[in-house]
Motif scaffolding. Sequence first.
Motif, PDB file in Angstrom:
ATOM      1  N   TYR A 623       0.773  -1.219   0.044  1.00  0.00           N
ATOM      2  CA  TYR A 623      -0.093  -0.021   0.155  1.00  0.00           C
ATOM      3  C   TYR A 623       0.907   1.339   0.166  1.00  0.00           C
ATOM      4  CZ  TYR A 623      -4.363  -2.588   0.803  1.00  0.00           C
ATOM      5  OH  TYR A 623      -5.499  -3.246   0.520  1.00  0.00           O
ATOM      6  N   LYS A 624       1.992   1.319   0.945  1.00  0.00           N
ATOM      7  CA  LYS A 624       2.764   2.552   0.832  1.00  0.00           C
ATOM      8  C   LYS A 624       3.697   2.294  -0.283  1.00  0.00           C
ATOM      9  CE  LYS A 624       1.282   4.611   4.192  1.00  0.00           C
ATOM     10  NZ  LYS A 624       0.413   5.945   3.678  1.00  0.00           N
ATOM     11  N   TRP A 625       4.118   1.523  -0.864  1.00  0.00           N
ATOM     12  CA  TRP A 625       5.075   1.330  -1.771  1.00  0.00           C
ATOM     13  C   TRP A 625       4.614   1.853  -3.292  1.00  0.00           C
ATOM     14  CZ3 TRP A 625      10.231  -1.022  -2.140  1.00  0.00           C
ATOM     15  CH2 TRP A 625      10.609  -1.205  -3.361  1.00  0.00           C
ATOM     16  N   ALA A 626       3.312   1.365  -3.280  1.00  0.00           N
ATOM     17  CA  ALA A 626       2.616   1.761  -4.393  1.00  0.00           C
ATOM     18  C   ALA A 626       2.044   3.168  -4.599  1.00  0.00           C
ATOM     19  CB  ALA A 626       1.226   0.763  -4.768  1.00  0.00           C
ATOM     20  N   GLU A 627       1.717   3.841  -3.197  1.00  0.00           N
ATOM     21  CA  GLU A 627       1.358   5.024  -2.887  1.00  0.00           C
ATOM     22  C   GLU A 627       2.473   6.077  -3.320  1.00  0.00           C
ATOM     23  OE1 GLU A 627      -0.968   7.874   0.509  1.00  0.00           O
ATOM     24  OE2 GLU A 627      -0.342   5.872   1.155  1.00  0.00           O
ATOM     25  N   VAL A 628       3.690   5.791  -3.318  1.00  0.00           N
ATOM     26  CA  VAL A 628       4.844   6.301  -4.004  1.00  0.00           C
ATOM     27  C   VAL A 628       4.460   6.510  -5.263  1.00  0.00           C
ATOM     28  CG1 VAL A 628       7.182   6.546  -4.485  1.00  0.00           C
ATOM     29  CG2 VAL A 628       6.323   5.946  -2.012  1.00  0.00           C
ATOM     30  N   LEU A 629       4.392   5.312  -6.108  1.00  0.00           N
ATOM     31  CA  LEU A 629       4.089   5.228  -7.345  1.00  0.00           C
ATOM     32  C   LEU A 629       2.889   6.267  -7.845  1.00  0.00           C
ATOM     33  CD1 LEU A 629       4.581   1.709  -8.002  1.00  0.00           C
ATOM     34  CD2 LEU A 629       6.384   3.543  -8.251  1.00  0.00           C
ATOM     35  N   SER A 630       1.689   5.892  -7.120  1.00  0.00           N
ATOM     36  CA  SER A 630       0.517   6.667  -7.458  1.00  0.00           C
ATOM     37  C   SER A 630       0.477   8.192  -7.217  1.00  0.00           C
ATOM     38  CB  SER A 630      -0.670   6.159  -6.716  1.00  0.00           C
ATOM     39  OG  SER A 630      -0.755   6.410  -5.273  1.00  0.00           O
ATOM     40  N   ALA A 631       1.052   8.674  -6.128  1.00  0.00           N
ATOM     41  CA  ALA A 631       1.171  10.305  -5.985  1.00  0.00           C
ATOM     42  C   ALA A 631       2.293  10.632  -6.985  1.00  0.00           C
ATOM     43  CB  ALA A 631       1.789  10.393  -4.655  1.00  0.00           C
ATOM     44  N   SER A 635       0.788  13.318  -9.922  1.00  0.00           N
ATOM     45  CA  SER A 635       1.412  14.943 -10.104  1.00  0.00           C
ATOM     46  C   SER A 635       1.595  15.055 -11.717  1.00  0.00           C
ATOM     47  CB  SER A 635       2.818  14.893  -9.384  1.00  0.00           C
ATOM     48  OG  SER A 635       3.759  13.966 -10.049  1.00  0.00           O
ATOM     49  N   ALA A 636       1.500  14.189 -12.440  1.00  0.00           N
ATOM     50  CA  ALA A 636       1.632  14.456 -14.136  1.00  0.00           C
ATOM     51  C   ALA A 636       0.253  15.230 -14.228  1.00  0.00           C
ATOM     52  CB  ALA A 636       1.757  13.133 -14.714  1.00  0.00           C
ATOM     53  N   PHE A 637      -0.785  14.699 -13.790  1.00  0.00           N
ATOM     54  CA  PHE A 637      -2.119  15.500 -13.894  1.00  0.00           C
ATOM     55  C   PHE A 637      -2.314  16.749 -13.381  1.00  0.00           C
ATOM     56  CE2 PHE A 637      -2.911  11.029 -14.714  1.00  0.00           C
ATOM     57  CZ  PHE A 637      -3.951  10.831 -15.586  1.00  0.00           C
ATOM     58  N   GLU A 638      -1.824  17.018 -12.121  1.00  0.00           N
ATOM     59  CA  GLU A 638      -1.343  18.181 -11.555  1.00  0.00           C
ATOM     60  C   GLU A 638      -0.681  19.258 -12.522  1.00  0.00           C
ATOM     61  OE1 GLU A 638      -1.522  17.445  -6.672  1.00  0.00           O
ATOM     62  OE2 GLU A 638       0.243  16.784  -7.949  1.00  0.00           O
ATOM     63  N   GLU A 639       0.382  18.743 -13.045  1.00  0.00           N
ATOM     64  CA  GLU A 639       1.379  19.616 -13.877  1.00  0.00           C
ATOM     65  C   GLU A 639       0.391  19.748 -14.983  1.00  0.00           C
ATOM     66  OE1 GLU A 639       4.531  17.000 -14.594  1.00  0.00           O
ATOM     67  OE2 GLU A 639       5.089  17.159 -12.571  1.00  0.00           O
ATOM     68  N   ALA A 640      -0.519  18.791 -15.528  1.00  0.00           N
ATOM     69  CA  ALA A 640      -1.327  19.150 -16.784  1.00  0.00           C
ATOM     70  C   ALA A 640      -2.298  20.129 -16.463  1.00  0.00           C
ATOM     71  CB  ALA A 640      -1.879  18.077 -17.210  1.00  0.00           C
ATOM     72  N   PRO A 683       9.602   9.903  -3.897  1.00  0.00           N
ATOM     73  CA  PRO A 683       8.615   9.941  -2.937  1.00  0.00           C
ATOM     74  C   PRO A 683       8.097  11.228  -2.653  1.00  0.00           C
ATOM     75  CG  PRO A 683      10.779   9.766  -2.186  1.00  0.00           C
ATOM     76  CD  PRO A 683      11.006   9.539  -3.796  1.00  0.00           C
ATOM     77  N   ASP A 684       8.820  12.352  -3.442  1.00  0.00           N
ATOM     78  CA  ASP A 684       8.595  13.620  -3.224  1.00  0.00           C
ATOM     79  C   ASP A 684       6.958  14.104  -3.070  1.00  0.00           C
ATOM     80  OD1 ASP A 684      11.088  13.298  -4.040  1.00  0.00           O
ATOM     81  OD2 ASP A 684      11.386  15.464  -4.384  1.00  0.00           O
ATOM     82  N   ALA A 685       6.256  13.683  -4.295  1.00  0.00           N
ATOM     83  CA  ALA A 685       4.812  13.901  -4.438  1.00  0.00           C
ATOM     84  C   ALA A 685       3.939  13.163  -3.201  1.00  0.00           C
ATOM     85  CB  ALA A 685       4.314  13.342  -5.676  1.00  0.00           C
ATOM     86  N   LEU A 686       4.312  11.918  -2.726  1.00  0.00           N
ATOM     87  CA  LEU A 686       3.509  11.264  -1.682  1.00  0.00           C
ATOM     88  C   LEU A 686       3.855  12.332  -0.313  1.00  0.00           C
ATOM     89  CD1 LEU A 686       2.076   9.136  -0.222  1.00  0.00           C
ATOM     90  CD2 LEU A 686       4.096   7.910   0.235  1.00  0.00           C
ATOM     91  N   HIS A 689       1.693  15.333  -0.857  1.00  0.00           N
ATOM     92  CA  HIS A 689       0.169  14.995  -0.604  1.00  0.00           C
ATOM     93  C   HIS A 689      -0.188  14.863   0.779  1.00  0.00           C
ATOM     94  CE1 HIS A 689      -0.229  13.744  -5.343  1.00  0.00           C
ATOM     95  NE2 HIS A 689       0.073  14.965  -5.142  1.00  0.00           N
ATOM     96  N   SER A 690       0.853  14.290   1.494  1.00  0.00           N
ATOM     97  CA  SER A 690       0.565  14.010   2.990  1.00  0.00           C
ATOM     98  C   SER A 690       0.726  15.167   3.943  1.00  0.00           C
ATOM     99  CB  SER A 690       1.134  12.860   3.242  1.00  0.00           C
ATOM    100  OG  SER A 690       1.112  11.572   2.844  1.00  0.00           O
ATOM    101  N   GLY A 691       1.146  16.373   3.293  1.00  0.00           N
ATOM    102  CA  GLY A 691       1.446  17.528   4.409  1.00  0.00           C
ATOM    103  C   GLY A 691       2.905  17.271   4.885  1.00  0.00           C
TER     104      GLY A 691
END
Length: 696
Positions: A623-631, A635-640, A683-686, A689-691
């Motif tokens: 869950y945490k490993w994939a959360e790094v990937l998902s966040a 962030s690509a959608f945030e950039e768009a 991992p920066d985006a995770l 996103h988590s503050g």
Amino acid sequence: MNPLLDFTGLPRFDTITPEHVAPAMHQLLDENRALIARLIAPDTPATWDDFVQPMLDAGERLSRAWGIVGHLHSVNDIPPWREAYNALLPEVSSFYADLGQNLALYSKYKALASSDAFGTLTAARKKIIDNELRDFRLSGAELPEDKKPRFKAIQEALSALAAKFSENVLDATNAHAEWITDAAELAGLPDDVIAAARAAAEKESKPGWKFTLHAPSYMPVLQYANHRDLRARMYRASATRAAEFGPTEWDNGPLIDQILALRDEEAKLLGYANFAEVSLATKMAENPAQVIAFLRDLAHKARPFAERDLAELRAFAQTECGLATLESWDMAWVSEKLRQSRYSFSDDEVKQYFPEQKVLSGLFRVVESLYNVQLLPDTAPVWNPTVRFFRIERLNPLSGAGQLIGQFYVDLYARETKRGGAWMDEAITRRRITSADFSSTIQTPVAYLNCNFPAPIGEGEKQRPATFSHDDVITLFHECGHGLHHLLTQVDELPISGIRGVEWDAVELPSQFMENFCWEWDVLSGMTAHVDTGAALPRALYDKMLAAKNFQSGLQMLRQIEFSLFDFQLHSDYQPGGAQTVRQLLDAVRREVAVIVPPEWNRFPNSFSHIFGGGYAAGYYSYKWAEVLSADAYSAFEEASQKTGSTLDAATGERFWREILAVGGARPALESFAAFRGRAPQPDALLRHSGMVVAA
């Protein structure tokens, strides 16, 4: 005709009964055994068409039928279905154990892999062969003959123990009810929760209110009930489920010991140091040390935020709630009070803006905007009258016409006969079917989306629609992400289509990715309508929700890391039958990473179905490993959105589909991520996103 043997279309839930299970499964098992006997004969060429394809065809029929039985065992766990499932479980487990150890089959796959024909296969088919060879090794095919019977017995025992573990949790959950006759004890509870409890009591022709340990009843009590003793009673009942405090036949403690000992024995037979190494053989993570380091690094980063969260909570409990000590059954209640005080809104206030139909239409809008598809109501036999069915059509950019690419069932409500939690499962998987005349068709995929949300209250014209908390909405988006991974695949080869063949620690990427849209204004503003007034979610309330998004995120992250580290050390460092007990290991993990320690009598492991009754053993870290990937992917959608004004960017969505969702298990997940993002994950985006980014 036995409806379990009808593979021409959707499962026939209107006619399938428990009595169909034994004859159907026996026939399919016999057919598969006869086929395997023919395929391992010397005169059967070790080619794709002569050997692999017949195996896949027969195997799919067996897995589809057994999948229906397993699904009904999960969503309609009445005695006849439980008996039918458990009666066949040993034989099905035995068949798959034999299959994995069949040296003649293994030799045929090795012969194909070393033949000239292997070089002519597509990359997808080569991947399937490589996966099969790996799985044969993990199934004990290379064991000495005198070791194989024991390995097979372990597989069968683990299947039975996992089923029993989950059944014990469900039975223990159903066994407890809190009956309230004094209305004063209901203080603080939302009206719809009280109404649901009253309806539950009326259903049994009893006065007062009935509360249960199922999430839609249990969670609001912990979060809102001012009556501290009620919270304490409910918490203790939940925390001691399936433990030594209740009926012996429901105690999962001995089962945990047996499961861990068998997994350790299995690992040793295969030549691994521990079960964690076995688990990682099919995951992205390279070795146990990498997983442990990943979790400890996250814990180190999260701990200061968690300590701050807890200090604030304790201070508020003392000064505003009159609680000298903060107990486990106070945590959710005080947290809700603190949230209301700090951000001037409650979860219950937000919940009124999320009636079921608006949530579903909003979810569908997100999917349609991102992937150029339509989600439409459809018809199919179902296992419960409340289940709904939909189809997904891909739109032709020129004509606008829709082409069917998948269908899915949605089973949203909690029931006493349904296991807890939320999950997606396969009903039918995409594949290409070639006929005798060499013409081919695509078998479109079908998914089950299962949740445990509160049902509508009342009947007829007086029925109040189901309303979902924002956490429920996030859960629904999460499971939909899994569903899209299964449904939007473009891979035509069964073993690597959809979520099949995807590394387990990457399979949560599409699901956690979808959660992010639940925080976007242009998404929420179109999927809300107050259940009484019809008014959309006010922007001011949304701003408060956003401000509170990372409320206690440090505590939440440490909690997930605690579970992950406990699971992983249980399957790597722990010695079953040794001096240290499971509870002592959990205590040690908590001393290392947790800031909150529950009461001594809490038996969390006894209901940790993810790792003892599901597929997450030595894999909860996923869950945490994939959360790094998902966040990082989100962030690509945030950039768009900085260019388009919305994260619902169709161009980025098309790329995400093409590089992540469409390819399934046809290539390593890390390659798919890099193809989408243009680089390795970070991992920066995770943390952002988590503050958990400290201002310079």
